[in-house]
Design a protein around this motif. Structure first.
Motif, PDB file in Angstrom:
ATOM      1  N   GLU A 430       0.855  -1.296  -0.031  1.00  0.00           N
ATOM      2  CA  GLU A 430      -0.096   0.052   0.033  1.00  0.00           C
ATOM      3  C   GLU A 430       0.850   1.264   0.035  1.00  0.00           C
ATOM      4  OE1 GLU A 430      -2.897  -0.389  -0.446  1.00  0.00           O
ATOM      5  OE2 GLU A 430      -3.170  -2.597  -0.172  1.00  0.00           O
ATOM      6  N   PRO A 431       1.908   1.487  -0.853  1.00  0.00           N
ATOM      7  CA  PRO A 431       2.533   2.867  -1.082  1.00  0.00           C
ATOM      8  C   PRO A 431       1.552   3.776  -1.447  1.00  0.00           C
ATOM      9  CG  PRO A 431       2.974   1.332  -2.900  1.00  0.00           C
ATOM     10  CD  PRO A 431       2.184   0.486  -1.787  1.00  0.00           C
ATOM     11  N   PHE A 432       1.872   5.208  -1.821  1.00  0.00           N
ATOM     12  CA  PHE A 432       1.089   5.879  -2.427  1.00  0.00           C
ATOM     13  C   PHE A 432       0.942   5.458  -3.803  1.00  0.00           C
ATOM     14  CE2 PHE A 432       2.820   9.229   0.844  1.00  0.00           C
ATOM     15  CZ  PHE A 432       1.411   9.279   1.178  1.00  0.00           C
ATOM     16  N   ALA A 433      -0.401   5.450  -4.224  1.00  0.00           N
ATOM     17  CA  ALA A 433      -0.738   5.401  -5.371  1.00  0.00           C
ATOM     18  C   ALA A 433      -0.577   3.698  -5.929  1.00  0.00           C
ATOM     19  CB  ALA A 433       0.176   5.698  -6.666  1.00  0.00           C
ATOM     20  N   ALA A 434      -0.784   2.839  -4.625  1.00  0.00           N
ATOM     21  CA  ALA A 434      -0.918   1.163  -5.033  1.00  0.00           C
ATOM     22  C   ALA A 434      -2.168   1.120  -5.780  1.00  0.00           C
ATOM     23  CB  ALA A 434      -0.992   0.757  -3.542  1.00  0.00           C
ATOM     24  N   ARG A 435      -1.966  -0.082  -6.490  1.00  0.00           N
ATOM     25  CA  ARG A 435      -3.059  -0.505  -7.248  1.00  0.00           C
ATOM     26  C   ARG A 435      -3.171  -2.052  -7.348  1.00  0.00           C
ATOM     27  NH1 ARG A 435       1.095   1.661 -11.205  1.00  0.00           N
ATOM     28  NH2 ARG A 435       0.637   3.249  -9.695  1.00  0.00           N
ATOM     29  N   LEU A 436      -4.307  -2.288  -7.219  1.00  0.00           N
ATOM     30  CA  LEU A 436      -4.784  -3.821  -7.378  1.00  0.00           C
ATOM     31  C   LEU A 436      -5.585  -3.996  -8.549  1.00  0.00           C
ATOM     32  CD1 LEU A 436      -4.957  -6.725  -6.269  1.00  0.00           C
ATOM     33  CD2 LEU A 436      -7.180  -6.037  -5.044  1.00  0.00           C
ATOM     34  N   ASP A 437      -4.815  -4.775  -9.624  1.00  0.00           N
ATOM     35  CA  ASP A 437      -5.319  -5.051 -10.956  1.00  0.00           C
ATOM     36  C   ASP A 437      -6.003  -6.655 -11.021  1.00  0.00           C
ATOM     37  OD1 ASP A 437      -4.841  -2.737 -12.048  1.00  0.00           O
ATOM     38  OD2 ASP A 437      -2.915  -3.140 -12.640  1.00  0.00           O
ATOM     39  N   ILE A 438      -7.259  -6.651 -10.960  1.00  0.00           N
ATOM     40  CA  ILE A 438      -7.625  -8.104 -10.954  1.00  0.00           C
ATOM     41  C   ILE A 438      -8.122  -8.231 -12.611  1.00  0.00           C
ATOM     42  CG2 ILE A 438      -9.731  -9.574 -10.261  1.00  0.00           C
ATOM     43  CD1 ILE A 438      -9.609  -7.977  -7.554  1.00  0.00           C
ATOM     44  N   GLU A 439      -7.491  -9.117 -12.943  1.00  0.00           N
ATOM     45  CA  GLU A 439      -7.791  -9.523 -14.517  1.00  0.00           C
ATOM     46  C   GLU A 439      -8.770 -10.705 -14.733  1.00  0.00           C
ATOM     47  OE1 GLU A 439      -3.308  -8.249 -15.947  1.00  0.00           O
ATOM     48  OE2 GLU A 439      -3.864 -10.281 -15.858  1.00  0.00           O
ATOM     49  N   ILE A 440      -9.723 -10.631 -15.523  1.00  0.00           N
ATOM     50  CA  ILE A 440     -10.443 -11.615 -15.883  1.00  0.00           C
ATOM     51  C   ILE A 440      -9.977 -12.492 -17.398  1.00  0.00           C
ATOM     52  CG2 ILE A 440     -12.897 -12.533 -16.362  1.00  0.00           C
ATOM     53  CD1 ILE A 440     -12.119 -11.646 -13.573  1.00  0.00           C
ATOM     54  N   ILE A 441      -9.344 -13.602 -17.225  1.00  0.00           N
ATOM     55  CA  ILE A 441      -8.763 -14.062 -18.459  1.00  0.00           C
ATOM     56  C   ILE A 441      -9.462 -15.197 -18.998  1.00  0.00           C
ATOM     57  CG2 ILE A 441      -6.668 -15.196 -19.200  1.00  0.00           C
ATOM     58  CD1 ILE A 441      -5.424 -13.648 -16.741  1.00  0.00           C
ATOM     59  N   GLU A 442      -9.624 -15.265 -20.270  1.00  0.00           N
ATOM     60  CA  GLU A 442     -10.361 -16.528 -20.778  1.00  0.00           C
ATOM     61  C   GLU A 442      -9.488 -17.164 -21.975  1.00  0.00           C
ATOM     62  OE1 GLU A 442     -13.931 -14.750 -23.020  1.00  0.00           O
ATOM     63  OE2 GLU A 442     -14.963 -14.250 -21.246  1.00  0.00           O
ATOM     64  N   ALA A 443      -9.396 -18.600 -21.707  1.00  0.00           N
ATOM     65  CA  ALA A 443      -8.680 -19.252 -22.400  1.00  0.00           C
ATOM     66  C   ALA A 443      -9.404 -20.456 -23.324  1.00  0.00           C
ATOM     67  CB  ALA A 443      -7.723 -20.218 -21.396  1.00  0.00           C
ATOM     68  N   PRO A 444      -9.031 -20.575 -24.459  1.00  0.00           N
ATOM     69  CA  PRO A 444      -9.766 -21.689 -24.999  1.00  0.00           C
ATOM     70  C   PRO A 444      -9.856 -23.042 -24.610  1.00  0.00           C
ATOM     71  CG  PRO A 444      -7.558 -21.361 -26.236  1.00  0.00           C
ATOM     72  CD  PRO A 444      -7.649 -20.380 -25.048  1.00  0.00           C
ATOM     73  N   ARG A 445      -8.671 -23.570 -23.910  1.00  0.00           N
ATOM     74  CA  ARG A 445      -8.805 -24.619 -23.055  1.00  0.00           C
ATOM     75  C   ARG A 445      -8.105 -24.430 -21.833  1.00  0.00           C
ATOM     76  NH1 ARG A 445      -6.021 -26.189 -27.517  1.00  0.00           N
ATOM     77  NH2 ARG A 445      -4.290 -27.233 -26.532  1.00  0.00           N
ATOM     78  N   PRO A 446      -8.257 -25.132 -20.907  1.00  0.00           N
ATOM     79  CA  PRO A 446      -7.539 -25.081 -19.561  1.00  0.00           C
ATOM     80  C   PRO A 446      -6.179 -25.048 -19.658  1.00  0.00           C
ATOM     81  CG  PRO A 446      -9.219 -27.084 -19.576  1.00  0.00           C
ATOM     82  CD  PRO A 446      -9.054 -26.377 -20.690  1.00  0.00           C
ATOM     83  N   VAL A 447      -5.561 -24.036 -18.898  1.00  0.00           N
ATOM     84  CA  VAL A 447      -3.973 -23.767 -18.891  1.00  0.00           C
ATOM     85  C   VAL A 447      -3.469 -24.708 -17.844  1.00  0.00           C
ATOM     86  CG1 VAL A 447      -2.277 -22.021 -18.577  1.00  0.00           C
ATOM     87  CG2 VAL A 447      -4.414 -21.400 -19.753  1.00  0.00           C
ATOM     88  N   VAL A 448      -2.440 -25.268 -18.145  1.00  0.00           N
ATOM     89  CA  VAL A 448      -1.874 -26.414 -17.204  1.00  0.00           C
ATOM     90  C   VAL A 448      -1.455 -25.654 -16.035  1.00  0.00           C
ATOM     91  CG1 VAL A 448      -1.301 -28.193 -19.157  1.00  0.00           C
ATOM     92  CG2 VAL A 448       0.139 -26.257 -18.359  1.00  0.00           C
ATOM     93  N   VAL A 449      -1.261 -26.406 -14.855  1.00  0.00           N
ATOM     94  CA  VAL A 449      -0.893 -25.848 -13.621  1.00  0.00           C
ATOM     95  C   VAL A 449       0.412 -25.493 -13.742  1.00  0.00           C
ATOM     96  CG1 VAL A 449      -0.924 -26.581 -11.368  1.00  0.00           C
ATOM     97  CG2 VAL A 449      -2.777 -27.013 -12.485  1.00  0.00           C
ATOM     98  N   ASN A 450       1.312 -26.472 -14.198  1.00  0.00           N
ATOM     99  CA  ASN A 450       2.784 -26.162 -13.953  1.00  0.00           C
ATOM    100  C   ASN A 450       3.376 -25.803 -15.475  1.00  0.00           C
ATOM    101  OD1 ASN A 450       2.327 -28.304 -15.393  1.00  0.00           O
ATOM    102  ND2 ASN A 450       3.970 -29.748 -14.543  1.00  0.00           N
ATOM    103  N   ARG A 451       2.702 -24.524 -16.210  1.00  0.00           N
ATOM    104  CA  ARG A 451       3.158 -24.275 -17.263  1.00  0.00           C
ATOM    105  C   ARG A 451       4.505 -23.866 -17.082  1.00  0.00           C
ATOM    106  NH1 ARG A 451       1.520 -18.701 -19.030  1.00  0.00           N
ATOM    107  NH2 ARG A 451       0.477 -17.647 -17.429  1.00  0.00           N
ATOM    108  N   GLY A 452       5.461 -24.228 -18.263  1.00  0.00           N
ATOM    109  CA  GLY A 452       6.749 -23.450 -18.368  1.00  0.00           C
ATOM    110  C   GLY A 452       7.640 -24.575 -17.580  1.00  0.00           C
ATOM    111  N   ALA A 453       7.020 -25.511 -16.793  1.00  0.00           N
ATOM    112  CA  ALA A 453       7.912 -26.333 -16.115  1.00  0.00           C
ATOM    113  C   ALA A 453       8.518 -27.409 -16.911  1.00  0.00           C
ATOM    114  CB  ALA A 453       7.173 -27.265 -14.688  1.00  0.00           C
ATOM    115  N   LEU A 454       7.963 -27.879 -17.942  1.00  0.00           N
ATOM    116  CA  LEU A 454       8.568 -28.831 -19.066  1.00  0.00           C
ATOM    117  C   LEU A 454       9.552 -28.190 -19.973  1.00  0.00           C
ATOM    118  CD1 LEU A 454       5.414 -30.902 -19.309  1.00  0.00           C
ATOM    119  CD2 LEU A 454       7.559 -31.240 -17.648  1.00  0.00           C
ATOM    120  N   GLY A 455       9.630 -26.984 -19.831  1.00  0.00           N
ATOM    121  CA  GLY A 455      10.485 -26.273 -20.821  1.00  0.00           C
ATOM    122  C   GLY A 455       9.857 -25.287 -21.710  1.00  0.00           C
TER     123      GLY A 455
END
Length: 537
Positions: A430-455
């Motif tokens: 909470e510094p001066f000018a703090a901001r909480l951005d809550i994004e709503i994201i739509e994906a064509p299929r479920p995004v894997v839980v550990n994406r990026g872990a396999l390279g």
């Protein structure tokens, strides 16, 4: 056109808003931004004169021009690998992105996935103090009774130049810059059909100006062509989710001041050496006490953002500034977060509003700090906006994070010893000018839980599945991993949460706040640390 008011009289705003909402038959009274109603206290201070007062270049320090603040003061004990006391001011810190994150890596959006909505909650910019410290009057009204020397000698000619509660020039810049940043991040979400969005703020002067500077950064000086600023009254006995404490009686009573008590106790520990050191620079020594020394640290923060430089800053060692930051952390924990009996209740109104927006339901039942008159009408609480901009205060946003049940910020911090590794750091949240951005994201299929872990060549998507919507929390440009607090979300590497799981996880938020009892019940004040749920026992 009304001239912009700043903390320093006579200083023009960095980006003067040329067109403001004025009273007319088409603008409801509670939406008008000029003339202002229910502004709260304001007091103009003296203008800065940094070109005359800046002591830089400091001995042994390469000169770096202020931009715009002078933050190059040499501080004893600064770590060899670097350190910046100006990021240790807690809620009084000039805005900076969270440097450490909240325990999760940042990921780009997978190709084919889109952000479809943004729900932003923004704090106002850097401002003057809410009121003059008693230390100031004690010193200035008794100048014939004491004499300072050494590093304190500046006090012999020092005068108080700060106003009260209004934005300082850099506070306006913070909001304008944030508006520009959000335009780059989310400008594509603005509807291209010429319709105007509803943005919301409160009636206090610094709140209205913060919203206007942000909107000017996002849309340009003609922002009223693109947005209507819904100005909600911020006064006692008015329901306002952006200032929930005014609808919660006990939040303003001693039962909710455990954090204040903890700060006083901790100050007597970490400032003991500083008190002895500074008392040796003033005659008689008892002209200042531990409260005055603590106020000197706060004056450093306020004078820096208002005047560009403060002689109070280098009175303290780096370790003492770490102690100051910690004093703010336990203050917020005990007054506004999980160690407060009203921590959840103050913020629950905005949580209810977000859930209503996500489920496309108007709020028609008056409870909490929700303004049901506004939240039950499409014209004042639109459910189909892709861009939702709300402007609030530091303590209110901290209570909102608590009302969400983000338990990663729950661990207790003692008031007698320093906790170096902690999750709740107010300067990061909470510094001066703090901001909480809550994004709503739509994906064509479920995004894997550990994406990026396999390279880098691995697919971010599950092999099969339906289109999936996710919720992504970013506080000061860093991801809050929702799975750490909500088991329903799972421990995802990207910190996201499937929207159905998020709604399930927050379904009990109202009950957890114990709102009616928390805000209006008759219960005893408990010592700091006795409460760990953000609600009364």
């Amino acid at each position: 056109m009304r001239a912009s008011i700043v903390c320093a009289i006579g200083v023009a705003g960095a980006a003067v808003i040329e067109k403001r909402q004025e009273d007319s038959s088409t603008v409801p009274q509670y939406f008008q931004t000029y003339p202002e109603l229910y502004t709260g206290p304001t007091l103009t201070g003296e203008p800065a004169a940094l070109a005359e007062t800046n002591p830089a270049p400091f001995p042994g320090t390469t000169y770096i021009p202020p931009q715009p603040l002078e933050t190059q003061a040499p501080i004893i004990g600064t770590p060899s690998d670097g350190g910046n006391i100006f990021q240790l001011f807690g809620q009084l810190s000039h805005y900076f992105p969270n440097p450490d994150g909240f325990g999760v890596d940042e990921y780009t959006l997978p190709k084919g996935t889109n952000i479809t909505k943004l729900h932003m909650l923004h704090r106002h910019g850097s401002r003057c103090p809410t009121a003059k410290y008693g230390t100031v009057d004690k010193l200035l009204n008794n100048t014939d009774k004491w004499q300072a020397s050494g590093k304190l000698s500046f006090l012999n000619e020092w005068t108080y130049k700060l106003g009260e509660q209004i934005l300082v020039p850099v506070g306006k810049q913070e909001l304008f810059d944030s508006g520009v940043l959000h335009q780059y991040l989310y400008g594509n979400l603005y509807p291209n059909n010429g319709s105007k969005i509803i943005a919301r703020s409160t009636t206090q002067d610094r709140m209205i100006q913060s919203a206007e500077y942000f909107l000017a950064g996002f849309f340009g000086l003609r922002w009223p062509d693109n947005a209507t600023l819904e100005v909600i009254i911020e006064e006692p006995n008015f329901n306002n989710s952006l200032a929930g404490y005014f609808a919660c009686n006990n939040s303003n009573l001693p039962v909710s001041t455990g954090g204040t008590n903890a700060t006083k106790k901790w100050a007597s520990v970490y400032l003991a050496d500083a008190l002895e050191r500074l008392q040796g620079m003033i005659d008689p020594p008892d002209a200042i006490n531990i409260t005055d020394v603590y106020n000197f640290q706060s004056l450093c923060a306020y004078e820096t953002v208002a005047l560009g430089y403060s002689s109070f800053c280098d009175l303290f060692t780096f370790e003492e500034w770490q102690g100051y930051e910690y004093s703010v952390d336990i203050n917020f924990a005990g007054n506004n977060a999980f160690q407060s009996p009203t921590g959840r209740a103050v913020g629950i109104g905005w949580v209810e509003e977000l859930r209503a927006r996500l489920t496309h339901e108007y709020l028609t039942t008056a409870r909490g700090s929700v303004n049901v008159t506004l939240d039950s009408m499409p014209s004042t609480f639109p459910l189909d906006q892709a861009l939702n901009f709300d402007f609030s205060h530091d303590t209110n946003i901290m209570s909102i994070l608590t009302a969400f049940g983000l338990t990663q910020f729950q661990p207790f911090m003692p008031d007698t010893t320093y906790t170096p590794h902690r999750s709740l750091i107010v300067s990061h949240m909470e510094p001066f000018a703090a901001r909480l951005d809550i994004e709503i994201i739509e994906a064509p299929r479920p995004v894997v839980v550990n994406r990026g872990a396999l390279g880098p060549d691995s697919s971010p998507y599950a092999d099969a599945g339906e289109p999936t919507t996710y919720v992504h929390f970013k506080l000061n440009q860093r991801t809050i991993p929702l799975g750490v607090s909500y088991s329903e979300c799972g421990l995802r590497r990207d910190g996201w949460c499937e929207i159905g799981a998020f709604l399930d996880a927050t379904a009990g938020a109202w009950e957890a706040s114990r709102y009616d009892y928390a805000c209006n019940g008759d219960y005893e004040s408990l010592p700091y640390g006795s409460i760990n749920s953000g609600a009364p026992q």
